[in-house]
Write an enzyme that holds these catalytic residues in place. Structure first.
Site, PDB file in Angstrom:
ATOM      1  N   ASP A  46       0.790  -1.231   0.000  1.00 25.87           N
ATOM      2  CA  ASP A  46       0.000   0.000   0.000  1.00 25.87           C
ATOM      3  C   ASP A  46       0.826   1.288   0.000  1.00 25.87           C
ATOM      4  OD1 ASP A  46       0.982  -0.185   2.524  1.00 25.87           O
ATOM      5  OD2 ASP A  46      -0.945  -0.250   3.553  1.00 25.87           O
ATOM      6  N   ARG A 230      -5.162   4.184   6.148  1.00 28.78           N
ATOM      7  CA  ARG A 230      -5.508   3.894   4.758  1.00 28.78           C
ATOM      8  C   ARG A 230      -6.400   4.980   4.186  1.00 28.78           C
ATOM      9  NH1 ARG A 230      -4.446  -1.323   2.963  1.00 28.78           N
ATOM     10  NH2 ARG A 230      -5.510  -0.540   1.131  1.00 28.78           N
ATOM     11  N   TYR A 239       1.057  -3.257  10.666  1.00 26.61           N
ATOM     12  CA  TYR A 239       2.109  -4.234  10.380  1.00 26.61           C
ATOM     13  C   TYR A 239       2.669  -4.678  11.713  1.00 26.61           C
ATOM     14  CZ  TYR A 239       2.553  -3.046   5.420  1.00 26.61           C
ATOM     15  OH  TYR A 239       2.334  -2.870   4.081  1.00 26.61           O
ATOM     16  N   PRO A 308       8.855  -5.461   4.468  1.00 26.27           N
ATOM     17  CA  PRO A 308       7.859  -4.429   4.145  1.00 26.27           C
ATOM     18  C   PRO A 308       8.073  -3.115   4.890  1.00 26.27           C
ATOM     19  CG  PRO A 308       6.906  -6.055   5.606  1.00 26.27           C
ATOM     20  CD  PRO A 308       8.296  -6.519   5.308  1.00 26.27           C
TER      21      PRO A 308
HETATM   22  C1  LIG Z   1       0.087 -11.825   0.516  1.00 22.71           C
HETATM   23  C2  LIG Z   1       1.049 -10.693   0.271  1.00 22.71           C
HETATM   24  C3  LIG Z   1       1.006  -9.562   1.085  1.00 22.71           C
HETATM   25  C4  LIG Z   1       1.896  -8.501   0.880  1.00 22.71           C
HETATM   26  N1  LIG Z   1       1.811  -7.403   1.662  1.00 22.71           N
HETATM   27  C5  LIG Z   1       2.675  -6.382   1.476  1.00 22.71           C
HETATM   28  C6  LIG Z   1       2.594  -5.234   2.227  1.00 22.71           C
HETATM   29  O1  LIG Z   1       1.731  -5.149   3.092  1.00 22.71           O
HETATM   30  N2  LIG Z   1       3.489  -4.212   1.992  1.00 22.71           N
HETATM   31  C7  LIG Z   1       4.453  -4.297   1.022  1.00 22.71           C
HETATM   32  O2  LIG Z   1       5.246  -3.360   0.808  1.00 22.71           O
HETATM   33  N3  LIG Z   1       4.528  -5.385   0.277  1.00 22.71           N
HETATM   34  C8  LIG Z   1       3.671  -6.414   0.480  1.00 22.71           C
HETATM   35  N4  LIG Z   1       3.747  -7.491  -0.300  1.00 22.71           N
HETATM   36  C9  LIG Z   1       4.758  -7.459  -1.336  1.00 22.71           C
HETATM   37  C10 LIG Z   1       4.304  -6.657  -2.551  1.00 22.71           C
HETATM   38  O3  LIG Z   1       2.956  -6.901  -2.791  1.00 22.71           O
HETATM   39  C11 LIG Z   1       5.192  -7.075  -3.688  1.00 22.71           C
HETATM   40  O4  LIG Z   1       6.517  -6.631  -3.431  1.00 22.71           O
HETATM   41  C12 LIG Z   1       4.753  -6.539  -5.042  1.00 22.71           C
HETATM   42  O5  LIG Z   1       3.423  -6.879  -5.305  1.00 22.71           O
HETATM   43  C13 LIG Z   1       5.631  -7.112  -6.126  1.00 22.71           C
HETATM   44  O6  LIG Z   1       5.104  -6.803  -7.379  1.00 22.71           O
HETATM   45  P1  LIG Z   1       5.316  -7.803  -8.589  1.00 22.71           P
HETATM   46  O7  LIG Z   1       4.587  -7.202  -9.729  1.00 22.71           O
HETATM   47  O8  LIG Z   1       6.749  -8.098  -8.728  1.00 22.71           O
HETATM   48  O9  LIG Z   1       4.650  -9.159  -8.110  1.00 22.71           O
HETATM   49  P2  LIG Z   1       3.161  -9.489  -7.652  1.00 22.71           P
HETATM   50  O10 LIG Z   1       2.411  -8.277  -7.274  1.00 22.71           O
HETATM   51  O11 LIG Z   1       3.267 -10.597  -6.671  1.00 22.71           O
HETATM   52  O12 LIG Z   1       2.495 -10.004  -8.989  1.00 22.71           O
HETATM   53  C14 LIG Z   1       2.825 -11.239  -9.557  1.00 22.71           C
HETATM   54  C15 LIG Z   1       1.654 -11.693 -10.397  1.00 22.71           C
HETATM   55  O13 LIG Z   1       2.028 -12.869 -11.094  1.00 22.71           O
HETATM   56  C16 LIG Z   1       0.976 -13.802 -11.024  1.00 22.71           C
HETATM   57  N5  LIG Z   1       1.564 -15.138 -11.168  1.00 22.71           N
HETATM   58  C17 LIG Z   1       2.303 -15.824 -10.285  1.00 22.71           C
HETATM   59  N6  LIG Z   1       2.693 -17.004 -10.800  1.00 22.71           N
HETATM   60  C18 LIG Z   1       2.185 -17.056 -12.044  1.00 22.71           C
HETATM   61  C19 LIG Z   1       2.241 -18.015 -13.084  1.00 22.71           C
HETATM   62  N7  LIG Z   1       2.899 -19.163 -12.939  1.00 22.71           N
HETATM   63  N8  LIG Z   1       1.600 -17.759 -14.241  1.00 22.71           N
HETATM   64  C20 LIG Z   1       0.927 -16.588 -14.421  1.00 22.71           C
HETATM   65  N9  LIG Z   1       0.833 -15.648 -13.458  1.00 22.71           N
HETATM   66  C21 LIG Z   1       1.465 -15.871 -12.293  1.00 22.71           C
HETATM   67  C22 LIG Z   1       0.351 -13.555  -9.669  1.00 22.71           C
HETATM   68  O14 LIG Z   1      -0.980 -14.035  -9.620  1.00 22.71           O
HETATM   69  C23 LIG Z   1       0.439 -12.048  -9.558  1.00 22.71           C
HETATM   70  O15 LIG Z   1      -0.692 -11.400 -10.068  1.00 22.71           O
HETATM   71  C24 LIG Z   1       2.864  -8.562  -0.143  1.00 22.71           C
HETATM   72  C25 LIG Z   1       2.899  -9.694  -0.963  1.00 22.71           C
HETATM   73  C26 LIG Z   1       2.000 -10.750  -0.784  1.00 22.71           C
HETATM   74  C27 LIG Z   1       2.048 -11.935  -1.697  1.00 22.71           C
END
Ligand SMILES: Cc1cc2nc3c(=O)[nH]c(=O)nc-3n(C[C@H](O)[C@H](O)[C@H](O)COP(=O)(O)OP(=O)(O)OC[C@H]3O[C@@H](n4cnc5c(N)ncnc54)[C@H](O)[C@@H]3O)c2cc1C
Length: 590
Positions: A46, A230, A239, A308
């Protein structure tokens, strides 16, 4: 039969979507495959750093982000000085130094943030996404990779039990921390083996705690807790760092709520409703490689993870997508050779490494055990927290020498406050055409152009005017070499003229035509590229020359990349230097 696509983006998180927006802007054939049944709806990250807000502004989508978000202005620090199970506020501090950015640090849930990007992709054209499609395997044909036109990457996936196959020129692994793409390429995550476990809850609290609508850091005997208010005025995120040895599977909502109640003692903390909660383990790690044959690239959590606390995860991930998106666009539209993509790896690998080091320091700062062992007082903690602001704001990123970063220690004599390799700082200027006060980066939007920003001084001075005239003629020839015939003359290399002196004292004839190019459907003169460092009607004086450290009598020429990072600083007369810089990575088309 494999479906052919120029770029296949695996995963529609913040990294994948940001890259997708660039590809839409460049008009590239691409596809996003996402295993979820639809867009992210709730939860996850967020915190939106000032740098990320600047990026949204560069894409012209900052308005919904700023409108819908909570703006973080102040942090309250709470401690437990007597170790008697109660807490008290030690002090308040500003969330960031004003000089870091003209944009605020804001809080908005990741689902809404992603939605804003998707809305923009749809405004530009179609959003080519296939939900419910899970990547299974990725293979790069190293021999084919030598041919820039080859579909050198094969990806298999599954959609509703049906196997699918894609042949792509480039694949982006944007599929998060458990990346299938990374595993398929045979890459490993390096770094900490022990993950710290965090609990996170979005709650509606019934409380008499006075700082519930502020960002607050609480060091209580019962543990550390961070409050992130928020958007809206009722929901709050907590957190909670859970004790060492906690396993994610053992964490329950009840245990998190009980933990929070203890931390807030003696204040009342009842939770009326929990909108979302999660427990997750985060280690500080990065992948051993970010690319295979410069055809498959990892971005975001797929290649680096952070704690985080510093609010890095989503921001750094999105900024990976921001870095590679325009480079793929430039290569696939023929502007640049494929070697440009090597800079994604060099730039983002070092960014990830530095951030992990910073995150380690920041994590230690938060650990009560570490603070006690090293005699760090709560005042020193608070000072360290605020000092880290440049990192947590995403403004400490500095790219190294490469084909698109021309480091030059003497640049400081021309523009003392501009750092080559960092994003161009901001200052207010006044548009010559309509007297509007604007921040200079507003003239450098992320639309796939390189900007040549010329601080030419006061052109009422004959010598300054003659120098500018000569430079304009030289730059026109440079831009023509790289711009396809028939395209607008500013569509790849876009000039911006920053003049000193009185805005009303300069007539159109005095401005070289290079800065008022004839463009667009109606072939009209574009008048918005000329600005003055002058008093505005309602917003004061930006003192831009002073802000950038440029002497109006000497001037400076600054080349800014499509992602607003400063690439080169040189003299106004150095047309040759500009020409050879662009020749280093732009194809000649005429
Ligand atoms: C449950 C959770 C809670 C979090 N809470 C926080 C927080 O409170 N604060 C914070 O700073 N960070 C938090 N994070 C971390 C933050 O969300 C990530 O650092 C950020 O989203 C990373 O962005 P990204 O685009 O690299 O990956 P993501 O946002 O994880 O996106 C990856 C995408 O790839 C898709 N995917 C995965 N595997 C496959 C596949 N094999 N085939 C097709 N699609 C696939 C997933 O569904 C997802 O939509 C959290 C992460 C998670 C998982």
């Amino acid at each position: 039969m494999a479906e052919k696509v120029d770029v296949l983006i695996c995963g529609s998180g913040s990294a994948g979507l940001c890259a997708a927006l660039w590809l839409s802007l460049y008009g590239i054939s691409y596809r996003v495959i996402e295993k979820r049944p639809g867009p992210l709806e709730i939860g996850q990250a967020d915190g939106v750093q000032t740098r990320t807000v600047e990026i949204f502004d560069a894409f012209n989508i900052a308005e919904p982000l700023l409108r819908d978000s909570y703006h973080v202005l102040e942090i309250a620090f709470w401690v437990s000085p007597n170790h008697d199970g109660t807490i008290r506020r030690s002090h308040f501090a500003a969330d960031k130094e004003t000089a870091i950015s003209h944009q605020p640090h804001v809080i908005l849930n990741q689902a809404r943030l992603n939605e804003i990007i998707i809305d923009e992709i749809r405004r530009v054209g179609e959003f080519p996404v296939e939900y419910g499609t899970e990547v299974k395997t990725v293979e790069v044909d190293a021999e084919l990779a030598a041919d820039p036109e080859a579909y050198a990457v094969r990806v298999t996936a599954e959609q509703g039990g049906v196997a699918k196959e894609y042949a792509a020129k480039y694949v982006l692994g944007c599929d998060g921390a458990h990346s299938t793409v990374r595993k398929a390429l045979g890459f490993k995550m390096l770094g900490d083996t022990s993950d710290s476990v965090w609990g996170v809850m979005d709650v509606y609290p019934l409380t008499d705690f006075p700082d519930i609508r502020k960002k607050a850091v609480i060091h209580a005997d019962a543990g550390n807790l961070m409050i992130i208010p928020r958007e809206g005025d009722s929901m709050v995120r907590f957190y909670l760092e859970l004790p060492t040895g906690t396993k994610v599977k053992d964490v329950s909502l009840e245990s998190l709520q009980a933990h929070a109640r203890k931390v807030f003692s003696p204040y009342r903390m009842e939770i009326a409703e929990t909108a979302w909660w999660s427990a997750y383990a985060i280690g500080q790690r990065r992948a051993d490689f970010f690319t295979k044959s410069h055809r498959a690239f990892l971005t975001g959590d797929a290649c680096h993870t952070h704690s985080p606390k510093a609010g890095q995860g989503m921001n750094v991930s999105l900024q990976d997508g921001y870095n590679i998106g325009w480079k793929l666009g430039a290569v696939l539209t023929g502007q640049s050779p494929a070697s440009l993509l090597e800079t994604y790896v060099s730039e983002r690998e070092s960014t990830a490494t530095e951030l992990i080091e910073f995150d380690r320091y920041f994590t230690q700062l938060f650990s009560s055990k570490y603070r006690a062992a090293n005699g760090i007082t709560s005042e020193q903690f608070a000072e360290g927290f605020v000092k880290s602001g440049r990192y947590t704001a995403g403004q400490a990123v500095k790219y190294d020498q490469s084909a698109i970063i021309s480091l030059n220690p003497e640049s400081k004599t021309l523009a003392a406050n501009v750092d080559i390799g960092m994003r161009l700082p901001t200052a207010q200027v006044v548009r010559w055409s309509d007297a509007k006060a604007v921040q200079l980066p507003k003239l450098l939007p992320s639309v796939g152009r390189w900007y040549v920003v010329i601080f030419a001084g006061d052109i009422n001075d004959a010598a300054a005017a003659a120098r500018l005239e000569k430079t304009a003629a030289g730059l026109k020839a440079v831009a023509e070499q790289h711009t396809p015939a028939g395209a607008d003359p500013d569509s790849l290399i876009d000039p911006v003229l920053v003049l000193s002196g009185k805005r009303t004292s300069v007539s159109q004839e005095a401005i070289p035509e290079f800065f008022t190019p004839v463009t667009g459907k109606w072939k009209m003169k574009s008048l918005h590229k000329v600005v003055f460092d002058d008093e505005s009607y309602n917003s004061g004086h930006g003192h831009a020359y002073e802000a950038y450290g440029v002497d109006p009598a000497v001037g400076a020429l600054i080349i800014v990349r499509p992602d607003q990072y400063t690439a080169k600083v040189t003299t106004v007369a150095d047309v040759e230097g500009v020409a050879s810089f662009f020749q280093g990575f732009l194809n000649k088309v005429r």
